[in-house]
Design a protein around this motif. Structure first.
Motif, short mmCIF file in Angstrom:
data_model
loop_
_atom_site.label_atom_id
_atom_site.label_comp_id
_atom_site.label_asym_id
_atom_site.label_seq_id
_atom_site.Cartn_x
_atom_site.Cartn_y
_atom_site.Cartn_z
N ALA A 135 -4.63 -4.70 3.45
CA ALA A 135 -3.05 -5.10 3.99
C ALA A 135 -3.13 -5.93 5.83
N LEU A 136 -3.38 -4.23 6.87
CA LEU A 136 -3.20 -4.21 8.21
C LEU A 136 -3.99 -5.50 8.73
N TYR A 137 -5.40 -5.79 8.28
CA TYR A 137 -6.37 -7.07 8.87
C TYR A 137 -5.76 -7.73 8.69
N GLU A 138 -5.18 -7.98 7.96
CA GLU A 138 -4.71 -9.57 6.89
C GLU A 138 -3.80 -9.91 7.82
N GLU A 139 -2.59 -9.33 8.23
CA GLU A 139 -1.71 -9.05 9.43
C GLU A 139 -2.19 -9.32 10.89
N LEU A 140 -3.10 -8.62 11.31
CA LEU A 140 -3.53 -8.56 12.44
C LEU A 140 -3.85 -9.68 13.07
N SER A 141 -5.42 -9.97 11.96
CA SER A 141 -5.84 -11.64 12.10
C SER A 141 -4.93 -12.70 11.80
N ALA A 142 -3.82 -12.53 12.07
CA ALA A 142 -2.91 -13.94 11.92
C ALA A 142 -2.46 -14.08 13.00
N ILE B 70 0.62 -5.10 16.47
CA ILE B 70 0.32 -4.15 15.99
C ILE B 70 1.31 -3.47 15.30
N ILE B 71 2.58 -3.74 16.07
CA ILE B 71 3.66 -2.90 15.10
C ILE B 71 4.26 -4.19 14.39
N GLU B 72 4.71 -5.05 14.52
CA GLU B 72 4.25 -5.85 13.88
C GLU B 72 3.55 -5.48 11.88
N ALA B 73 2.29 -5.97 12.58
CA ALA B 73 1.16 -5.27 11.72
C ALA B 73 1.63 -3.75 10.67
N VAL B 74 1.95 -2.69 11.44
CA VAL B 74 2.04 -1.44 10.12
C VAL B 74 3.50 -2.25 9.52
N ALA B 75 4.30 -2.44 9.87
CA ALA B 75 5.59 -2.52 9.70
C ALA B 75 5.38 -3.06 8.36
N CYS B 76 4.75 -4.31 8.26
CA CYS B 76 3.80 -5.25 6.98
C CYS B 76 3.15 -4.34 6.32
N THR B 77 1.98 -3.29 6.77
CA THR B 77 1.61 -2.75 5.82
C THR B 77 2.34 -1.61 4.97
N TYR B 78 3.65 -1.22 5.42
CA TYR B 78 4.58 0.14 5.21
C TYR B 78 4.80 -0.92 3.98
N VAL C 279 14.31 -5.77 7.08
CA VAL C 279 13.92 -7.24 7.92
C VAL C 279 14.65 -7.40 9.08
N PRO C 280 14.44 -7.60 10.27
CA PRO C 280 13.19 -7.36 10.33
C PRO C 280 12.79 -5.47 10.38
N ALA C 281 11.83 -5.12 10.58
CA ALA C 281 11.93 -3.45 10.34
C ALA C 281 12.27 -2.99 11.79
N ILE C 282 12.56 -1.52 10.59
CA ILE C 282 12.02 0.08 12.12
C ILE C 282 11.17 0.68 11.27
N VAL C 283 10.11 0.64 12.88
CA VAL C 283 8.86 1.38 12.51
C VAL C 283 8.52 2.51 13.39
N PRO C 284 8.11 3.60 12.88
CA PRO C 284 8.18 5.17 13.83
C PRO C 284 7.01 5.29 14.22
N ALA D 292 -3.69 2.95 21.05
CA ALA D 292 -3.44 3.17 19.51
C ALA D 292 -3.71 3.59 18.32
N VAL D 293 -3.75 4.88 17.65
CA VAL D 293 -4.70 4.86 16.44
C VAL D 293 -3.47 5.43 15.90
N LEU D 294 -4.22 4.80 14.85
CA LEU D 294 -3.39 5.09 13.67
C LEU D 294 -4.68 6.09 12.75
N GLY D 295 -4.13 7.04 11.57
CA GLY D 295 -4.48 8.05 10.90
C GLY D 295 -3.70 8.36 10.06
N TRP D 296 -3.87 9.10 8.85
CA TRP D 296 -3.19 9.93 7.60
C TRP D 296 -3.03 11.09 7.83
#
Length: 364
Positions: free
Chosen positions: A300-307, A311-319, A117-122, A281-285
């Motif tokens: 989790a992702l859309y909760e953060e994006l809608s707030a 994008i990077i912050e939302a992905v970090a919070c999702t992880y 916190v704050p995250a390091i996002v690959p 930007a593309v998210l996949g599995w």
């Protein structure tokens, strides 16, 4: 957030060159890394090793990858320490077999980098001769997030995924924030194209495609539907063709292996192919993913994006949310980017795909 670029290029069968820089790609430092130190990890990455019920596996693997990048001269650690208060985007450019490695589990001995916190996002960064750095730019507008959602459920394709549950989780997670959810019910790419063409350019912020995906003859495919409900194995090119000049800023292809390269890494993943077709930007599995984990990640992702988070912050919070809730497959979520990565989305739109049985909803 500060961006740290790590560009890994093969020198020969035994070594890769690591070039790393912050702002200026012409002012890089470099080191030679031996592949022999991680040969077993590369081989294991070709199998399902990284889908494990034992979290310690991820810690051990992440620590080994971190030490390999850091080296005996501690190349990486000082750079991360220098910018740790800002949050860091770790833009990792790789090729072929190195692309299989689970960079998302990088671990510095104290914790996964994404847990900081704050995250390091690959971020899996696609570099080339014309795009030599990852730029994060753009400001959000003061409006709701526009999301287009389409789920696919072809005849005779099992198991049937819980698309209604996924949509309900997204709506529940975003009930406190402005969200406009548009649903394409047919699961058919042609119908999706007609729907998108009915709106203005850049209307949708996010396109969410959910369904079964696979590697067919080594090539990534999303199993969509024909007009009559049969299975159609869609390539990234098929998706991009139907959305030509209308690709949203973020595409989330929520299907197994959509972030996994084929044939030992020589065949690009669906996420990479979408970037080549103009996506930003593309998210996949990166492997087979549990339905419950995929649904939890979307919520989790859309909760953060809608707030209004980037994008990077939302992905970090999702992880971080997935790790906290002990989701088995958290580390398989992969973010790909090329060139300019949008920092924030317009606060009002999300695009998603729903199956025929899901009712269309718009939430304003």
């Amino acid at each position: 957030m500060q961006t740290l670029h790590l560009d890994l290029k093969p020198i020969d069968e035994n070594y890769v060159e690591l070039r790393y820089f912050v702002d200026n790609p012409n002012q890089y430092k470099k080191r030679s890394l031996s592949l022999s130190e991680i040969t077993d990890l590369i081989k294991l990455a070709e199998r399902d090793y990284y889908v494990s019920f034992f979290p310690e596996d991820y810690t051990v693997t992440g620590r080994r990858l971190y030490n390999w990048l850091d080296g005996s001269d501690r190349t990486l650690q000082p750079l991360l320490d220098k910018h740790r208060r800002e949050g860091i985007v770790l833009a990792i450019a790789t090729s072929e077999k190195l692309a299989h490695l689970p960079w998302e589990v990088l671990h510095d001995g104290n914790g996964f980098l994404v847990q900081r916190v704050p995250a390091i996002v690959p971020v899996r960064w696609m570099s080339d001769s014309t795009v030599k750095k990852l730029t994060i730019e753009g400001e959000p507008e003061n409006r709701a997030l526009q999301v287009l959602f389409m789920a696919t459920s072809p005849l005779n394709v099992e198991p049937v995924l819980d698309f209604e549950g996924e949509e309900a989780r997204i709506l529940e997670a975003t009930k406190r924030q402005p969200l406009a959810l548009t649903v394409e019910e047919s699961g058919c790419l042609s119908e999706l194209g007609y729907l998108v063409n009915g709106y203005g350019r850049d209307y949708f912020d996010v396109l969410h495609l959910t369904g079964h995906a696979t590697l067919q003859d080594g090539q990534p495919r999303l199993i969509t539907e024909t007009a009559t409900g049969e299975a159609f194995y869609a390539s990234a090119g098929d998706i991009a063709q139907k959305l030509q000049f209308r690709l949203p800023k973020l595409i989330f292809v929520s299907g197994c292996r959509t972030g996994q390269a084929g044939n030992g890494g020589s065949v690009p993943s669906m996420a990479e192919e979408l970037l080549k077709s103009g996506a930003k930007a593309v998210l996949g599995w990166g492997q087979n993913v549990l339905d419950a984990d995929a649904t939890a990640a979307a919520a989790a992702l859309y909760e953060e994006l809608s707030a209004g988070k980037q994008i990077i912050e939302a992905v970090a919070c999702t992880y971080q949310t997935l790790i906290k809730n002990k989701a088995r497959d958290w580390h398989l979520l992969r973010l790909y980017a090329a060139g300019n990565l949008p920092s924030s989305l317009d606060i009002s739109k999300i695009v998603s795909f729903c199956d025929k049985r899901t009712l269309e909803r718009e939430v304003f």
